[in-house]
Design a protein around this motif. Structure first.
Motif, mmCIF file in Angstrom:
data_model
loop_
_atom_site.group_PDB
_atom_site.id
_atom_site.type_symbol
_atom_site.label_atom_id
_atom_site.label_comp_id
_atom_site.label_asym_id
_atom_site.label_seq_id
_atom_site.Cartn_x
_atom_site.Cartn_y
_atom_site.Cartn_z
ATOM 1 N N LEU A 117 -33.694 8.513 74.176
ATOM 2 C CA LEU A 117 -32.767 10.253 74.564
ATOM 3 C C LEU A 117 -32.702 10.204 75.944
ATOM 4 O O LEU A 117 -31.935 9.789 76.795
ATOM 5 N N SER A 118 -33.495 9.761 76.472
ATOM 6 C CA SER A 118 -33.544 10.160 77.799
ATOM 7 C C SER A 118 -33.226 8.818 78.623
ATOM 8 O O SER A 118 -32.857 9.004 79.988
ATOM 9 N N GLN A 119 -33.222 7.130 78.434
ATOM 10 C CA GLN A 119 -32.545 6.306 78.490
ATOM 11 C C GLN A 119 -30.962 6.508 77.983
ATOM 12 O O GLN A 119 -30.444 5.671 79.188
ATOM 13 N N LYS A 120 -30.539 7.033 77.548
ATOM 14 C CA LYS A 120 -29.194 7.074 76.948
ATOM 15 C C LYS A 120 -29.153 8.060 77.782
ATOM 16 O O LYS A 120 -27.367 7.756 78.589
ATOM 17 N N ASN A 158 -34.301 14.644 79.608
ATOM 18 C CA ASN A 158 -33.894 14.312 81.558
ATOM 19 C C ASN A 158 -33.996 12.716 81.826
ATOM 20 O O ASN A 158 -34.931 11.871 81.187
ATOM 21 N N ILE A 159 -33.662 12.389 83.109
ATOM 22 C CA ILE A 159 -32.801 11.591 83.172
ATOM 23 C C ILE A 159 -33.930 10.597 83.881
ATOM 24 O O ILE A 159 -34.910 10.930 84.693
ATOM 25 N N HIS A 160 -34.031 9.037 83.880
ATOM 26 C CA HIS A 160 -34.884 8.644 85.288
ATOM 27 C C HIS A 160 -36.145 8.007 84.671
ATOM 28 O O HIS A 160 -37.114 7.616 84.925
ATOM 29 N N ARG A 161 -37.187 8.909 83.649
ATOM 30 C CA ARG A 161 -37.881 9.010 83.861
ATOM 31 C C ARG A 161 -38.783 9.208 82.047
ATOM 32 O O ARG A 161 -39.750 9.020 82.004
ATOM 33 N N THR A 214 -30.168 8.302 81.120
ATOM 34 C CA THR A 214 -30.261 7.529 82.426
ATOM 35 C C THR A 214 -28.531 6.720 82.057
ATOM 36 O O THR A 214 -28.001 6.479 83.596
ATOM 37 N N GLU A 215 -28.766 5.949 81.241
ATOM 38 C CA GLU A 215 -27.078 5.334 80.948
ATOM 39 C C GLU A 215 -25.935 6.108 81.729
ATOM 40 O O GLU A 215 -25.606 5.514 81.999
ATOM 41 N N ALA A 216 -25.560 7.119 81.181
ATOM 42 C CA ALA A 216 -24.484 7.663 81.080
ATOM 43 C C ALA A 216 -23.991 8.152 82.851
ATOM 44 O O ALA A 216 -23.409 8.065 82.814
ATOM 45 N N HIS A 217 -25.662 8.794 83.499
ATOM 46 C CA HIS A 217 -25.022 9.047 84.593
ATOM 47 C C HIS A 217 -25.432 7.325 85.446
ATOM 48 O O HIS A 217 -24.387 8.080 86.076
ATOM 49 N N GLU A 218 -25.520 6.620 85.228
ATOM 50 C CA GLU A 218 -25.316 5.440 86.364
ATOM 51 C C GLU A 218 -24.228 5.166 85.578
ATOM 52 O O GLU A 218 -23.367 4.528 86.548
ATOM 53 N N ASN A 219 -23.575 4.379 84.538
ATOM 54 C CA ASN A 219 -22.683 4.387 84.099
ATOM 55 C C ASN A 219 -21.006 5.332 84.688
ATOM 56 O O ASN A 219 -20.499 4.959 85.407
ATOM 57 N N SER A 220 -21.792 6.163 84.710
ATOM 58 C CA SER A 220 -20.864 7.999 85.199
ATOM 59 C C SER A 220 -20.528 7.228 87.234
ATOM 60 O O SER A 220 -19.829 7.810 87.445
ATOM 61 N N ARG A 221 -21.405 7.082 87.662
ATOM 62 C CA ARG A 221 -21.176 6.483 88.992
ATOM 63 C C ARG A 221 -20.830 5.354 89.409
ATOM 64 O O ARG A 221 -19.934 5.234 90.176
ATOM 65 N N GLU A 259 -31.212 12.053 96.223
ATOM 66 C CA GLU A 259 -31.020 12.821 95.209
ATOM 67 C C GLU A 259 -32.994 13.664 94.651
ATOM 68 O O GLU A 259 -32.674 13.397 93.532
ATOM 69 N N ALA A 260 -32.763 14.386 95.248
ATOM 70 C CA ALA A 260 -33.755 15.170 94.801
ATOM 71 C C ALA A 260 -33.869 16.452 93.929
ATOM 72 O O ALA A 260 -32.996 17.007 93.375
ATOM 73 N N GLY A 261 -35.421 15.994 92.320
ATOM 74 C CA GLY A 261 -34.993 16.806 91.714
ATOM 75 C C GLY A 261 -34.528 16.630 90.484
ATOM 76 O O GLY A 261 -33.622 15.199 90.546
ATOM 77 N N THR A 262 -34.277 16.814 89.035
ATOM 78 C CA THR A 262 -34.469 16.871 88.190
ATOM 79 C C THR A 262 -32.325 16.363 88.351
ATOM 80 O O THR A 262 -31.451 17.236 88.671
ATOM 81 N N PRO A 263 -31.622 14.544 87.876
ATOM 82 C CA PRO A 263 -30.589 15.077 88.204
ATOM 83 C C PRO A 263 -29.338 15.688 87.546
ATOM 84 O O PRO A 263 -30.151 15.259 86.291
ATOM 85 N N ASP A 264 -27.903 16.056 87.873
ATOM 86 C CA ASP A 264 -27.383 17.043 87.012
ATOM 87 C C ASP A 264 -26.252 15.582 85.725
ATOM 88 O O ASP A 264 -25.486 15.377 86.184
#
Ligand code: PLP
Length: 405
Positions: free
Chosen positions: A61-64, A53-56, A66-73, A274-279
């Motif tokens: 793993l969570s940091q990785k 799960n990201i951001h939290r 999160t990084e992938a999610h934000e890089n996608s943005r 972006e409520a809830g666990t992001p995809d």
């Protein structure tokens, strides 16, 4: 650069499938495109190597993730040339993006008696959320008509504008008629009248070069699954200042800053929406789809698909009794047609027996069908892996079916 379409086809294993014993000819790309192995690999890696799960989380793993999610943005920001990643809100797709704006914009800016303008060629996703808003806030929905060729009546548009108009929401490209609407003109006319504009880019983002800073739309929405990415993923682009003014659409998860029972304060953009666990596997896949497009080059894709559209249009017109719905001067990747009154469902079912996937029916745009006084059409829509040979197969199929009736 000319594209090597045979090589591109190798990236899409599904194209080797047989349907009813015939090689698949997939011409339903406006509904959803197929996914290349490059996209599937990125999604697989996300699940197999760094699922979390990201951001939290403080853990690796969570940091990785999160990084992938934000890089996608950032990949998406760059693709549409938005000013900031704060302007890129992840949603479940075009439909959710429009619902978000219809709710939040309506809540913040609309009062009883105000007006929203859409066009008569919208997908239901760009009609129903506005009707719901109109019902909720007692607003009026006005509709820009189009002519027999499927071209918007821009004089009528200007006449619909009133001091009560708050927002115009139109498709960049009609999913049914293929019309490319003059959105630059619509945006400039609306802005001259102090009206905000949402552009439904579901059918343009897969095919056109987009530049949010040059276009100057207030909101622009699109879906990943029509762009070689996963389903259930999309984007709402909005101008930062405007998004900052809107209330959140859903509550919970990363959209908060602080929560007490007395009061909750909200996170900054883009997380506020972006409520809830992001995809995060969705965002990673979406970015992979966009990278795939970028590797081929969006201009080369556009040129190739345009050539295919022109070829298909010419060929289809040679079939006696075939009528094309949507013959605007500017069109993209979609041809709707009927042959000699053969019911679209029958045509679609028989084409399917030949391995040819087309869409039939009202294409989630019933008012377009009403405009022409028909119940539906057959629609062929193209993507980068389609070929002239496949168009020929479609043509032969239609000719055989027409001869049967
Ligand atoms: N708008 C247009 C023009 C479309 O073509 C579509 C889907 O076909 C949508 C909106 C809805 O997109 P989604 O189902 O991905 O939310």
């Amino acid at each position: 650069m000319a594209l090597d379409v045979q090589k591109i086809r190798q990236d899409f294993p599904i194209l080797k499938e047989l349907v009813h014993g015939k090689p698949l000819v997939y011409l339903d790309n406006a509904a959803t495109s197929q996914r290349p192995v490059q996209v599937l690999k990125e999604i697989e890696d996300a699940y197999l190597k760094y699922n979390s799960n990201i951001h939290r989380g403080v853990h690796h793993l969570s940091q990785k993730a999160t990084e992938a999610h934000e890089n996608s943005r950032e990949v998406i920001r760059e693709f549409i040339n938005a000013k900031s990643t704060k302007e890129i809100i992840f949603t479940r797709g075009t439909t959710e993006s429009i619902n978000l704006i219809a709710w939040s914009f309506g809540e913040r800016f609309c009062e009883k008696g105000d007006e929203i303008i859409i066009s008569a060629m919208e997908h239901h996703s760009n009609i129903v959320p506005w009707q719901m808003l109109c019902e909720r806030k007692e607003l009026k929905l006005k509709v820009i008509p189009f002519d027999d060729s499927g071209t918007l009546d821009m004089d009528a548009f200007q006449n619909l504008i009133s001091p009560k108009t708050k927002l115009v929401s139109v498709a960049h490209v009609s999913n049914t008629l293929g019309t490319v609407n003059p959105i630059e003109k619509i945006i400039s006319i609306a802005h001259e009248n102090n009206i905000k504009v949402l552009i439904d880019g579901a059918q343009s983002a897969p095919h056109f070069k987009l530049d949010m800073q040059a276009l100057n739309a207030d909101f622009f929405v699109f879906s990943s699954h029509k762009m070689y990415g996963p389903t259930g993923m999309g984007v709402l682009y909005g101008k930062e200042d405007l998004l900052n003014e809107l209330p959140p659409y859903q509550g919970g998860g990363e959209m908060i800053e602080t929560v007490t029972f007395e009061k909750t304060t909200y996170n900054e953009l883009p997380f506020k929406f972006e409520a809830g666990t992001p995809d995060f596997t969705g965002s990673v896949g979406f970015a992979a789809g966009i990278k795939y497009i970028e590797t081929l080059g969006i201009d080369s894709i556009h040129a190739y698909e345009d050539e295919l559209l022109k070829y298909a249009t010419e060929q289809l017109k040679s079939i006696p009794g075939l009528k094309i719905y949507g013959e605007a001067e500017m069109k993209s990747s979609v041809i709707s047609f009927m042959v000699n009154g053969i019911h679209p469902f029958d045509m679609g079912t028989l084409l399917d027996q030949m391995g040819i996937a087309v869409r039939t029916g009202h294409h989630c745009a019933q008012p377009v069908m009403d405009r022409f006084g028909i119940s539906g059409t057959v629609r062929a829509s193209f993507a980068i892996y389609n070929t002239k040979e496949e168009v020929d197969t479609l043509l032969n199929g239609i000719n055989r079916i027409a001869a049967m009736f």
